[in-house]
Design a protein around this motif. Structure first.
Motif: not given
Length: 333
Positions: A209-217, A240-245
């Protein structure tokens, strides 16, 4: 057995099937992949030729009256691409060695690779689209790209001549992209790819999932750059909406169909993190530092347990410890 990681037992089962039916192409081809997975090239490469008779192989053989090239003859040769664009990139590591044994070399490849290949290899190699017809008057022998390793890659040591990379990006484009993406607030560019759209069996297990990958990096001075092909705008906006990343999309580059510009974008990044797809093959061929995220049962090219790869020296392999579980890979990232 193969998917469970027991390659030795899978080879034994394939062999039992071949005893029952000696021309059982699927068993012979699968046996070749298991041997190659174990870096047993002496057993794997000859059996790899069974791919053309396997019901699960996704390429068509060239229709020609000219013979297959054999080692020891200096001839005019047509080398033609097969399988997916990632495979063509990987097997292209052998082009220059093969060129030295030919009086004339014509290479048929995916149209998207032509600018990149023409820049990276000797000028007197003729590169043409795989869809274009080549007159048989222009060559004496022919060979598919995937058949070259049996002549040039007999052991791990033989990969070292090219493992640092063999493709050259457009350096002006690289510099331009980097100057656009880097800023006082951004010290590091990490290119990411997380999804496989392949229809082959097991392809869905490659994706994360993009979310898992983005949060790790994600990190304050890191900019994440989209290296995923296809329309990812909705998924990136949701992140971006859920995490601000924020994942930056370079809108002027088509990540799927303009592979020369895509190679420049990869080269502009400091690091690439990708699942097993064409992106990571391109990164490795460019010599770009990259992490590839591998499912528990991965493709044969990545070997069995190592964190380094013989095809691509710049790539670090991160492997699932359990089937379908990315937690240890995310922790490593």
């Amino acid at each position: 057995l193969k998917d469970l990681g027991d390659l030795t037992a899978s080879i034994e089962s394939y062999q039992e099937a071949i005893k029952i039916k000696v021309d059982y192409a699927d068993a012979c081809f699968n046996k070749s992949l298991a041997h190659l997975h174990l870096n047993d090239f002496a057993a794997g490469w000859p059996l790899y030729e069974w791919r053309w008779k396997s019901t699960k192989f996704n390429s068509k053989i060239l229709q020609t009256s000219k013979p297959v090239w054999v080692s020891g003859k200096r001839q005019r040769v047509l080398l033609w691409g097969e399988q997916g664009v990632g495979d063509e990139i990987m097997f292209a590591s052998l082009i220059e060695e093969f060129y030295s044994l030919s009086t004339k070399l014509i290479v048929q490849t995916d149209k998207r690779l032509l600018p990149l290949f023409r820049r990276s290899f000797p000028e007197d190699i003729t590169f043409i689209s795989i869809r274009d017809h080549v007159s048989e008057n222009e060559y004496d022998a022919q060979i598919p790209m995937g058949s070259l390793p049996q002549y040039f890659r007999p052991n791990i040591e033989s990969f070292r001549a090219t493992s640092k990379g063999w493709l050259i990006p457009d350096k002006e484009k690289v510099a331009s992209l980097r100057s656009t993406l880097i800023s006082p607030e951004v010290e590091t560019l990490i290119g990411i790819s997380w999804h496989s759209s392949s229809k082959q069996m097991g392809a869905s297990q490659k994706s994360i999932s993009l979310k898992k990958l983005a949060q790790a990096l994600s990190s304050p001075k890191v900019r994440l750059v989209n290296l995923q092909y296809g329309d990812m705008e909705r998924e990136i906006n949701k992140l971006a909406n859920e995490t601000g990343i924020v994942v930056t999309q370079v809108s002027e580059i088509d990540n799927k169909d303009d592979l020369d510009d895509f190679a420049a974008l990869i080269s502009a990044c400091d690091e690439v993190v990708s699942i097993d797809n064409a992106t990571v093959n391109l990164a490795g061929a460019l010599g770009k530092s990259a992490r590839v995220l591998l499912p528990y049962s991965c493709d044969w090219r990545w070997g069995r347990e190592a964190t380094v790869n013989h095809w691509y020296q710049s790539i670090t392999l991160l492997r699932q410890a359990k089937i379908g579980d990315w937690s240890n890979v995310v922790k490593d990232l």
